[in-house]
Enzyme design. Structure first.
Site, short mmCIF file in Angstrom:
data_model
loop_
_atom_site.label_atom_id
_atom_site.label_comp_id
_atom_site.label_asym_id
_atom_site.label_seq_id
_atom_site.Cartn_x
_atom_site.Cartn_y
_atom_site.Cartn_z
N HIS A 152 12.15 0.34 3.31
CA HIS A 152 11.65 -0.06 4.31
C HIS A 152 12.65 -0.29 5.54
CE1 HIS A 152 7.75 -0.37 2.36
NE2 HIS A 152 8.27 -1.20 1.68
N ASP B 260 7.66 4.05 -4.91
CA ASP B 260 7.35 2.85 -4.83
C ASP B 260 5.91 2.85 -4.14
OD1 ASP B 260 8.76 -0.09 -3.93
OD2 ASP B 260 7.15 0.41 -2.87
N HIS C 53 4.53 1.22 -1.70
CA HIS C 53 4.40 1.04 -0.43
C HIS C 53 5.17 2.41 0.47
CE1 HIS C 53 4.65 -3.19 -1.88
NE2 HIS C 53 3.61 -3.22 -0.95
N ASP D 10 5.95 -1.10 -8.18
CA ASP D 10 5.05 -1.91 -7.81
C ASP D 10 3.55 -1.06 -7.94
OD1 ASP D 10 5.98 -0.48 -5.96
OD2 ASP D 10 6.39 -2.23 -4.58
N TYR E 281 6.50 -6.14 -8.92
CA TYR E 281 6.71 -7.49 -8.82
C TYR E 281 6.01 -8.24 -9.96
CZ TYR E 281 8.37 -6.18 -4.30
OH TYR E 281 8.94 -5.44 -3.29
N1 Q9C Z 1 -0.81 -6.92 0.51
C1 Q9C Z 1 8.82 -3.54 -1.34
O1 Q9C Z 1 7.99 -3.42 -2.37
N2 Q9C Z 1 3.69 -7.36 1.06
N3 Q9C Z 1 8.56 -4.13 -0.28
C2 Q9C Z 1 2.40 -6.95 1.80
C3 Q9C Z 1 0.00 -6.94 1.63
C4 Q9C Z 1 5.00 -6.64 1.84
C5 Q9C Z 1 7.23 -4.72 -0.34
C6 Q9C Z 1 1.40 -7.70 1.56
C7 Q9C Z 1 5.78 -6.16 0.62
C8 Q9C Z 1 6.82 -5.54 0.95
C9 Q9C Z 1 10.38 -2.84 -1.41
ZN ZN Z 2 6.90 -1.74 -2.91
#
Ligand code: Q9C
Ligand code: ZN
Length: 723
Positions: free
Chosen positions: A137, A174, A176, A267, A307
């Site tokens: 990110h 991933d 995201h 994730d 996570y």
């Molecule tokens: N449901 C990585 O996995 N959380 N970053 C958003 C919305 C942010 C994730 C919550 C997650 C960041 C590397």
């Molecule tokens: Zn992620």
């Protein structure tokens, strides 16, 4: 001369120092690397891997993609008080700063670069970096989503700059969207960024318009940025494999990367609260297996998100096992992908098919034929419909939380399922990778001596488990089946040729008889439920055996024969699909096929159907008599057979028996056998160069795929989805 296959593993305890001092909701915690490392230890993988030297990134390396200002800000956090750290954190989205953040980010970045360098320098073939903080990110000037430096992007840029690489594929699974990576290479055709991510039409974090499928890159880079948005939660192995088979593999084979970097976030795995997806840990091994024939096996996995510590650890360990060349654990038979995922895949194909000629399969993409609601209008010039994203101002989509009321309940179910999967996981272990049945002829000399000589020349002879029994007699074939089902050997090869008892038979008959004998033995001795037979005997299809296998739905027979007389022999059926889809004959239009056609037949047809069938054993009936023959205009090359074998190895716990007809001696036949043996012994595949199916090939594949629609869910997407 073959080098021993090595897998690099990077880990450093110092990476656990950085954590959130004040926000326990930030699940990016030190245990995220401790636990997966521990799981690798439990699986005894550490001693099998080559340790990769973890090291700090240099300023010069950071500055490859990040601004001096960005680096300076992170550096300044070393000496901040907790109040100051909090204040700084507030300026970014999902970011915390800690006095050790800079040190950890430097070490994670340097280690990522080191792993990729070690792969490029062939110190190791592939590898995994168990690192944190994650990276995908982070952009030039932005800390974001637990990321500080963009590990994957900087490692890729370093490979471009320092090693003059020309084509790097970044696969980001991933859950995201790695908007950081996308932005760095948006104009650059040397880096193909491919991301599958939870999107929910923009309602999932990071809520960016640019994460949708129509952001395909700009200028020279157009077509080299691929987003597969998942607009619903609960996507499974079936959905992800559907994406691999229909988009990622075709494009990857056409792109022909020199190196693959995976932004390996877990994730999207079953049980992770961030993703709410349902990819099972074993499926990651399949992803790796499917990518491993590409780029000569040069695969670097860098940890991103993930996570749920249990699913994360299991997924990482099974990924490392797959990198080491272990068989992929069996996954559930795939079922129909979700309508929403089909829609996304078709949308991706729609916007990319002009750029990527490998994506020509969907009949419903003709204007007017589709009932897919959000499909873009047909265009001849992509430039006309996409506005370029504004460099400074990336449009945000209003955040909204629409977690369904039963999400909590579903989540509990997923955790229970995950635990059952982890506890009941059966991992197949064999003493040998490959058994080869060999035989002597009357004069006491080994038959097929020329082939054995070739294997010796390539160093492939000693690692094999050799035993007598290469003729097609029942006793000898039973022996081979025993080797595989008693887990003495992962897979087996038998060289079939005419012998005393088969003097009268034609070549194809002999292979048919052998296959039939193997099947009979499996059923009688080992109660095998489902057997996949892949037939590329070439000359004509394995007609006799087709008739024998009346036992429908327990044998899936797929023939890929490509000689000109296919279908013309009196006993050969010319039907493409018979027996409720359990008898599949791909009739190549002209009889000639090339590497691109054979590989396309695998990702478009054989693999989807095979993963849905989920065999207990794969039997391959092969001959290489048609390869490079004068009368044959095109034929697959020897290394290409290695590729399809590698793809098939993901099935049936690696139980694969190959019967190869060898009646004539020729250099090319020996080469083909050597290529197969090499892959079954875990050596990396040879690069094939850029591959696209021919127009003839596409037509043949489409015809077969259309006929399979009524029988196989994985082919059903070819029909318009219901409103
Ligand atoms: N449901 C990585 O996995 N959380 N970053 C958003 C919305 C942010 C994730 C919550 C997650 C960041 C590397
Ligand atoms: Zn992620």
């Amino acid at each position: 001369e073959l080098k021993r296959r090595r897998t690099g593993l990077a880990y450093n305890e110092k990476l656990t120092k950085h954590f959130s001092l004040w926000n326990p909701d930030f699940t990016e915690i030190p245990k995220r690397i401790e636990k997966p490392y521990e799981r690798c230890q439990q699986y005894k993988l550490l001693e099998r891997c080559e340790p990769v030297q973890s090291r700090n990134a240099t300023e010069e390396e950071m500055e490859l993609l990040h601004s001096k200002n960005h680096i300076q800000i992170l550096k300044s956090s070393i000496t901040m008080t907790e109040e100051e750290l909090k204040e700084l954190s507030q300026k970014s989205d999902y970011i915390y700063f800690h006095n050790d953040s800079y040190a950890s980010a430097c070490l994670a970045l340097g280690t990522s670069i080191q792993l990729v360098d070690d792969i490029i320098h062939q110190k190791v073939l592939n590898g995994f970096a168990i690192i944190r903080p994650p990276g995908h990110h982070a952009s030039r000037d932005q800390f974001n989503g637990y990321c500080y430096f963009n590990n994957a992007a900087v490692a890729a840029q370093n490979a471009l700059t320092k090693h003059q690489m020309k084509r790097i594929l970044i696969v980001d699974w991933d859950v995201h969207h790695g908007q950081g990576i996308q932005r760095f290479f948006y104009d650059d055709p040397r880096v193909l960024y491919f991301s599958i991510h939870r999107y929910e039409h923009g309602h999932e974090w990071p809520n960016l318009r640019e994460s949708d499928y129509d952001y395909i890159g700009r200028g020279e880079g157009q077509g080299y940025n691929i987003n597969v948005p998942l607009n619903v939660c609960g996507c499974t192995n079936s959905d992800y494999l559907f994406i691999f088979f229909n988009i990622l593999l075709p494009i990857a084979y056409q792109f022909d990367p020199e190196l693959i970097i995976v932004s390996a976030g877990f994730d999207c795995a079953l049980g992770c609260p961030e993703g709410e997806m349902e990819v099972t840990p074993a499926c990651f091994a399949h992803f790796i297996n499917l990518l491993s024939p590409l780029a000569g096996g040069k695969l670097a996995l860098l940890l991103e998100g993930g996570y749920n510590l249990d699913s994360l650890s299991e997924s990482v360990a099974l990924s490392v096992k797959a990198l080491l060349g272990d068989v992929c654990p069996v996954i559930h038979p795939t079922n129909k992908p979700k309508d929403s995922v089909i829609e996304s895949v078709l949308n991706v194909i729609k916007v990319l098919r002009l750029k990527w000629s490998c994506l020509q399969y969907q009949p419903l993409l003709n204007p007017g034929q589709s009932s897919i609601k959000t499909l873009l209008p047909s265009v001849s010039n992509l430039n006309s419909i996409f506005q370029s994203p504004n460099e400074e101002n990336y449009p945000l989509i209003q955040e909204c939380f629409n977690t369904s009321p039963d999400a909590e309940e579903k989540f509990g179910e997923n955790i229970a399922r995950l635990n059952t999967i982890i506890q009941t996981m059966k991992l197949r272990k064999t003493n040998y990778k490959l058994a080869i049945a060999c035989n002597e002829n009357q004069s006491g000399r080994p038959k097929h001596e020329d082939i054995y000589d070739k294997l010796k020349q390539y160093g492939l002879w000693n690692p094999c488990y050799m035993f007598l029994g290469g003729n097609s007699s029942e006793r000898e074939l039973t022996n081979i089946v025993d080797r595989v089902f008693k887990d003495e050997a992962q897979s087996a090869i038998t060289l079939v040729s005419k012998s005393g008892e088969h003097e009268e038979s034609s070549i194809t008959d002999i292979n048919s008889i052998s296959i039939f004998t193997i099947v009979k033995c499996c059923k009688q001795q080992y109660n095998t439920n489902r057997i996949l037979i892949v037939d590329w005997t070439g000359e004509s299809s394995c007609c006799k055996s087709k008739e024998w296998f009346v036992d429908k739905e327990s044998i899936l027979y797929i023939s890929l024969n490509w000689s000109k007389d296919v279908g013309q022999g009196a006993s050969c059926s010319s039907k493409t699909v018979e027996k409720n889809g359990f008898n599949i004959n791909i009739h190549w239009k002209t009889g000639d096929i090339e590497n691109g056609d054979l590989i396309a037949a695998f990702y478009q047809l054989v693999l989807p159907v095979a993963y849905e069938f989920s065999p207990d054993l794969v039997i391959i009936s092969a001959s290489f008599n048609q390869v490079n023959k004068k009368e044959v205009e095109y034929s697959p090359s020897a290394p290409c057979f290695g590729h399809v074998l590698q793809l098939l190895r993901g099935l049936a716990d690696g139980r694969l028996i190959m019967a190869i007809q060898c009646d004539s001696n020729s250099e090319i036949i020996s080469e083909c056998v050597a290529s197969c043996v090499s892959v079954l012994l875990d050596n990396p595949c040879t690069k094939l160069g850029t591959l696209v199916p021919s127009q003839r090939g596409i037509e043949s594949i489409c015809q077969t795929a259309d006929e399979l629609k009524p029988y196989w869910n994985s082919m059903n997407y070819r029909e318009a989805i219901p409103e």
